[in-house]
Design an enzyme around this catalytic site. Structure first.
Site, PDB file in Angstrom:
ATOM      1  N   ARG A  89       0.853  -1.186   0.000  1.00  0.00           N
ATOM      2  CA  ARG A  89       0.000   0.000   0.000  1.00  0.00           C
ATOM      3  C   ARG A  89       0.888   1.234   0.000  1.00  0.00           C
ATOM      4  O   ARG A  89       1.620   1.479   0.955  1.00  0.00           O
ATOM      5  CB  ARG A  89      -0.915  -0.025   1.223  1.00  0.00           C
ATOM      6  CG  ARG A  89      -1.804   1.190   1.373  1.00  0.00           C
ATOM      7  CD  ARG A  89      -2.756   1.039   2.563  1.00  0.00           C
ATOM      8  NE  ARG A  89      -3.488   2.279   2.759  1.00  0.00           N
ATOM      9  CZ  ARG A  89      -3.305   3.116   3.781  1.00  0.00           C
ATOM     10  NH1 ARG A  89      -2.408   2.839   4.709  1.00  0.00           N
ATOM     11  NH2 ARG A  89      -4.011   4.212   3.876  1.00  0.00           N
ATOM     12  N   HIS A 133      -2.473  11.085   1.122  1.00  0.00           N
ATOM     13  CA  HIS A 133      -1.938  10.859   2.458  1.00  0.00           C
ATOM     14  C   HIS A 133      -1.315  12.161   2.943  1.00  0.00           C
ATOM     15  O   HIS A 133      -0.102  12.252   3.176  1.00  0.00           O
ATOM     16  CB  HIS A 133      -0.924   9.709   2.452  1.00  0.00           C
ATOM     17  CG  HIS A 133      -0.658   9.120   3.801  1.00  0.00           C
ATOM     18  ND1 HIS A 133      -0.680   7.761   4.046  1.00  0.00           N
ATOM     19  CD2 HIS A 133      -0.363   9.696   4.988  1.00  0.00           C
ATOM     20  CE1 HIS A 133      -0.400   7.529   5.317  1.00  0.00           C
ATOM     21  NE2 HIS A 133      -0.198   8.701   5.911  1.00  0.00           N
ATOM     22  N   GLU A 178      -6.833   8.635   6.595  1.00  0.00           N
ATOM     23  CA  GLU A 178      -6.997   9.347   7.862  1.00  0.00           C
ATOM     24  C   GLU A 178      -7.391  10.813   7.675  1.00  0.00           C
ATOM     25  O   GLU A 178      -6.670  11.728   8.090  1.00  0.00           O
ATOM     26  CB  GLU A 178      -5.722   9.230   8.699  1.00  0.00           C
ATOM     27  CG  GLU A 178      -5.380   7.798   9.092  1.00  0.00           C
ATOM     28  CD  GLU A 178      -4.214   7.711  10.065  1.00  0.00           C
ATOM     29  OE1 GLU A 178      -3.568   8.743  10.329  1.00  0.00           O
ATOM     30  OE2 GLU A 178      -3.944   6.596  10.567  1.00  0.00           O
ATOM     31  N   ASN A 308      -7.276   1.957  10.465  1.00  0.00           N
ATOM     32  CA  ASN A 308      -5.954   2.169  11.052  1.00  0.00           C
ATOM     33  C   ASN A 308      -6.084   2.205  12.563  1.00  0.00           C
ATOM     34  O   ASN A 308      -6.927   2.941  13.099  1.00  0.00           O
ATOM     35  CB  ASN A 308      -5.338   3.480  10.563  1.00  0.00           C
ATOM     36  CG  ASN A 308      -4.982   3.460   9.092  1.00  0.00           C
ATOM     37  OD1 ASN A 308      -5.156   2.448   8.413  1.00  0.00           O
ATOM     38  ND2 ASN A 308      -4.478   4.570   8.590  1.00  0.00           N
ATOM     39  N   TYR A 310      -3.685   2.020  16.336  1.00  0.00           N
ATOM     40  CA  TYR A 310      -2.421   1.925  17.064  1.00  0.00           C
ATOM     41  C   TYR A 310      -2.635   1.785  18.569  1.00  0.00           C
ATOM     42  O   TYR A 310      -1.905   1.058  19.232  1.00  0.00           O
ATOM     43  CB  TYR A 310      -1.562   3.164  16.787  1.00  0.00           C
ATOM     44  CG  TYR A 310      -1.106   3.259  15.351  1.00  0.00           C
ATOM     45  CD1 TYR A 310       0.060   2.626  14.933  1.00  0.00           C
ATOM     46  CD2 TYR A 310      -1.845   3.951  14.402  1.00  0.00           C
ATOM     47  CE1 TYR A 310       0.482   2.697  13.609  1.00  0.00           C
ATOM     48  CE2 TYR A 310      -1.432   4.024  13.073  1.00  0.00           C
ATOM     49  CZ  TYR A 310      -0.271   3.390  12.691  1.00  0.00           C
ATOM     50  OH  TYR A 310       0.137   3.454  11.379  1.00  0.00           O
ATOM     51  N   GLU A 385      -3.402  -0.003   8.533  1.00  0.00           N
ATOM     52  CA  GLU A 385      -2.196   0.396   9.261  1.00  0.00           C
ATOM     53  C   GLU A 385      -2.284  -0.154  10.675  1.00  0.00           C
ATOM     54  O   GLU A 385      -3.314  -0.030  11.339  1.00  0.00           O
ATOM     55  CB  GLU A 385      -2.040   1.918   9.358  1.00  0.00           C
ATOM     56  CG  GLU A 385      -1.599   2.610   8.093  1.00  0.00           C
ATOM     57  CD  GLU A 385      -1.358   4.099   8.311  1.00  0.00           C
ATOM     58  OE1 GLU A 385      -1.034   4.501   9.462  1.00  0.00           O
ATOM     59  OE2 GLU A 385      -1.511   4.854   7.350  1.00  0.00           O
TER      60      GLU A 385
END
Length: 483
Positions: A89, A133, A178, A308, A310, A385
């Site tokens: 990606r 992005h 995002e 995504n 984290y 991600e």
């Protein structure tokens, strides 16, 4: 009494296996890895301008050279092949292919992405292209940027250019990566480019990013083969109240509204939530902002939702007069990226943290995926991600051991596996990141890669996690433990 038979190796593998055809990948972003900032007609993006502004990026770092992927992409694809990646990606630098954000494309810029995709296909790796992005052409920012409605239409024209140029090579497309960060960190708290600090501009940017997404879906559908898949990638906040107190639950609702449902509402459900409108009515006039027909454009069907993740988000009700905790993981600023929820306090979920000071909590990914599956069961998901930064270094023996990253990945991949077992339609996983790179306002101080980059020489050194991940890909299953 019936004896219990020992579990066989085959049984243990099956308990940790992923579905056949599960997509294993890794991801990067153009400004973070490409370098070649002025090569072949590329002009500045907002991140070029921001990173060259004193005090905006740690140590004055810029993406001028980054990981020099623009010149070293063939070697990098060879590393991907060695890793066993099934998909890669990448994002396209808008100002590399359309320098002013308007008008015809620069063929030299398009040719780079043609060469990259051809190299990937030749290595048996499926290319996944992300159109945006965060690197808006500076000329468009000078004309108002994402708070300006016209930017959404310029983005659709750019999507049309890219679809026509790479539609014969790329079958999976992502419009935006995002958009929450683009809108609220770029125009709200100012910790990301373009560095503006206006809550009304942030909300206007969020709507125009949504509109740009919808218009780009329409543009891509008109030029791509019917088999092409189109997605949107969101960094959805897995929000938890700090306590059971009603005030903390209210804080979580407000953050969920401006952190998640500002995008999932119009994109997936066809409208902005009423509570979001009410929370922010003193900041922006939604009746003026949202034009007739906008919601129909924004809610065009997508084929997959990129997720995504984290770290989770833990909140409590704060006090506007207090110096509230800002452990939201999004950088330090006197200005909040949470319009309508500026008095909410943020807290670490636990004291197990990465080098970014983000709590390590795999269960948050499991909950995020299963909640999405419950609310939108018809929509396939992709983890686009997930990864962690740690203080990696080259040992005297010339190797990079990163056991903390291996443990992080094992825990989060197990969360994905459990979510699939419990009914979530998760089609694949993209590790962030393939290689160390320019980490936005943190410059080169944070390393997320599974491949170490020595920036002084551009030497690539696969970390221990690279071999671990390669084994997972080969087996399509997790090992029995984190080791």
């Amino acid at each position: 009494m019936t004896a219990v038979r020992p579990e066989t190796t085959a049984q243990r593998v099956s308990d940790t296996a992923f579905p056949p055809g599960f997509v294993w990948g890794a991801a990067t972003a153009a400004y973070q890895v490409e370098g070649a900032a002025a090569a072949d007609g590329r002009t500045p993006s907002i991140w070029d301008t921001f990173s060259h502004t004193p005090g905006k990026v740690l140590n004055g770092d810029t993406g001028d050279i980054a990981a020099d992927h623009y010149h070293r992409y063939r070697d990098d694809v060879a590393l991907m092949k060695d890793l066993g990646l099934k998909s890669y990606r990448f994002s396209v630098s808008w100002s590399r292919v359309q320098p002013t954000g308007r008008g015809p494309a620069v063929q030299r810029g398009l040719d780079f992405y043609r060469r990259l995709t051809d190299e990937l296909l030749g290595a048996g790796i499926t290319p996944v292209a992300t159109l945006y992005h965060w690197d808006l052409p500076q000329e468009l920012e000078d004309s108002g940027g994402w708070p300006q409605r016209d930017t959404a239409y310029r983005f659709a024209e750019y999507a049309d250019i890219m679809g026509r140029a790479l539609g014969d090579r790329v079958g999976v497309w992502t419009t935006l990566n995002e958009p929450w960060c683009s809108a609220f960190l770029g125009y709200g708290s100012g910790v990301h480019a373009p560095g503006r600090t206006d809550p009304a501009a942030a909300l206007r940017a969020a709507h125009h990013l949504n509109l740009g997404h919808g218009l780009a879906v329409g543009a891509l559908r008109s030029v791509l083969p019917n088999s092409a898949q189109i997605s949107l990638t969101l960094n959805l906040h897995q929000v938890n109240p700090l306590t059971d107190a009603p005030a903390d639950a209210e804080a979580a609702r407000r953050i969920d509204a401006v952190g998640n449902r500002v995008f999932t509402g119009p994109v997936l459900d066809g409208d902005y939530p009423e509570d979001l409108r009410a929370d922010t009515a003193h900041i922006v006039d939604w009746g003026e902002l949202v034009h007739d027909g906008d919601l129909a454009e924004i809610s065009r069907p997508i084929d997959v939702l990129g997720v995504n993740y984290y770290s989770p988000t833990v909140v409590s009700q704060g006090d506007k007069s207090a110096d509230n905790a800002r452990n939201d993981g999004h950088g330090a600023s006197e200005h909040s990226p949470w319009p309508g929820a500026e008095d909410v306090s943020f807290h670490l979920a636990n004291d197990r943290v990465t080098a970014m000071n983000w709590s390590i909590e795999p269960q948050g990914l499991y909950r995020l995926l299963t909640d999405l599956a419950a609310s939108h069961p018809e929509l396939p998901l992709m983890v686009t991600e997930n990864g962690a930064a740690f203080d990696d270094y080259i040992s005297p023996e010339g190797v990079v051991n990163d056991p903390q990253r291996i443990a992080y990945l094992h825990g989060h991949l197990d969360a994905v596996r459990r979510a699939i077992a419990d009914g979530a339609d998760v089609r694949g996983y993209f590790l962030w990141s393939l290689m160390d790179n320019f980490e936005w306002s943190y410059g080169y101080s944070k390393r997320f890669g599974t491949i170490y980059v020595d920036y002084s020489t551009q030497r690539r050194i696969p970390k221990a996690s690279s071999g671990w991940y390669a084994d997972v890909i080969k087996r399509n299953a997790l090992p029995d433990s984190e080791d």
